[in-house]
Design an enzyme around this catalytic site. Structure first.
Site, mmCIF file in Angstrom:
data_model
loop_
_atom_site.group_PDB
_atom_site.id
_atom_site.type_symbol
_atom_site.label_atom_id
_atom_site.label_comp_id
_atom_site.label_asym_id
_atom_site.label_seq_id
_atom_site.Cartn_x
_atom_site.Cartn_y
_atom_site.Cartn_z
ATOM 1 C CD GLU A 184 -1.078 0.486 3.709
ATOM 2 O OE1 GLU A 184 -1.670 1.573 3.607
ATOM 3 O OE2 GLU A 184 -1.128 -0.233 4.718
ATOM 4 C CE LYS B 148 -1.032 1.386 13.436
ATOM 5 N NZ LYS B 148 -2.115 1.075 12.550
#
Ligand code: PSU
Ligand code: MN
Length: 310
Positions: free
Chosen positions: A26, A160
């Site tokens: 990405e 995360k």
């Protein structure tokens, strides 16, 4: 009808034409996830890691309306230094391309592009997920719904701790996304190798992960897989060290009224400041680790496709 403005780099198009393994990467991690010049160094390093592991890297971005599958060095350099580049998820991709714009692709948009280009594996750092306070702010990343509908295996380091990881795993389960932890029984927490949460599925080899993705295809199931690859032990930051920092970053985001697409980049930048750069060192280590595993999975999938003719 105008054809789709999609362009493969020479390296990627040669690899795809000969059935060689390709790994998608990405570009939001470059433009919104890391500061310059480390973002450029990492982007190039990760591509080299993939080549060293026997696969071809395909970094994906929209440049002046064209969806690029594989960027050259000068394109990477331009993106890494550009200010105010758009962050493109599923909702933004077509509008950006139609208007001739330039933008970096998130996990969701990179999956869409990879699938269009015939790439089955994608390596990154972390995926978007369910944010803390989602019951009020409804902030749930489009990455989760993309995993449910686009057949690409995404290698990340878990979710995360800036997210509500529990709720993220619940949404993935509801959406029918296999969440595969590599080599351990607990779900990894990005900067930390483990968390109190249990791995939904555990696999210990790239071959096993490739076979599972292949089987999903045979079953006609849409969607991909999320592979959660723990950060190497030497590079991790203990969850207890991070907890107050994340809480501080979140409080700052709330105090500044940060909303929507700006939330993830703001939190990453704030945690970088509060850890005096340690979060970035860990982030780099885990992205490289994920790229290497993604290359192995892509190689196994290429072998499977060759052997089964599919
Ligand atoms: N995790 C990182 N760095 C990043 C992102 C996630 O460590 O740059 C980016 C990815 O591109 C991911 C996106 O798809 O953030 C999620 O954004 P949102 O929460 O707005 O969906
Ligand atoms: Mn969001």
């Amino acid at each position: 009808m105008t054809p789709l403005p999609l362009l493969h780099s020479a390296e990627v198009s040669a690899a795809l034409a000969t059935g060689k393994p390709v790994v998608a990467l990405e570009s939001t991690i470059i433009t919104h996830g890391m500061p310059y010049p480390q973002n450029l160094e990492v982007a190039r390093q990760v591509e080299d890691d993939i080549r060293a592991a026997g696969a071809t890297p395909a970094t994906i971005a929209v440049i002046e309306g064209t969806l690029h599958i594989g960027l050259d060095v000068s394109q990477l350099e331009t993106l890494a230094q550009a200010k105010g580049v758009a962050k493109l998820s599923r909702a933004d991709l077509a509008a950006c391309m139609a208007s001739g714009g330039t933008g970096a692709t998130t996990v969701a948009a990179t999956m869409i592009a990879a699938h269009l280009a015939g790439i089955k594996v994608f390596g990154t750092g972390g995926i978007g997920g369910v944010h803390r306070g989602a019951e009020d702010n409804f902030d749930i990343s489009a990455d989760l719904m993309e995993l449910a509908q686009t057949p690409v295996t995404v290698v990340a380091a878990g979710a995360k701790a800036i997210l509500d990881v529990d709720k993220t795993l619940e949404v993935l389960e509801t959406q029918g996304v296999p969440v595969i932890v590599v080599g351990q029984d607990s779900f990894p927490a990005f900067w930390s190798a483990s968390s109190p949460l249990k791995a939904p599925l555990r696999m210990d080899s790239a071959a096993e992960i490739a076979r599972a993705q292949h089987m999903r295809g045979l079953l006609g199931l849409p969607g991909g897989q999320l592979v959660a690859n723990p950060i190497p032990a030497d590079d991790e930051i203990a969850a207890a060290t991070l907890a107050p920092i994340i809480a501080q970053a979140q409080a700052d985001a709330d105090a500044h009224g940060i909303r929507g697409k700006a939330v993830t980049p703001y939190l990453l930048q704030r945690i970088f400041e509060l850890t005096e750069g340690r979060s970035l060192t860990a982030n780099i280590a885990l992205v490289r680790n994920n790229a290497r595993l993604a290359a192995e999975i892509a190689s196994e999938l290429a072998t499977l496709s060759r052997d089964t003719g599919s």
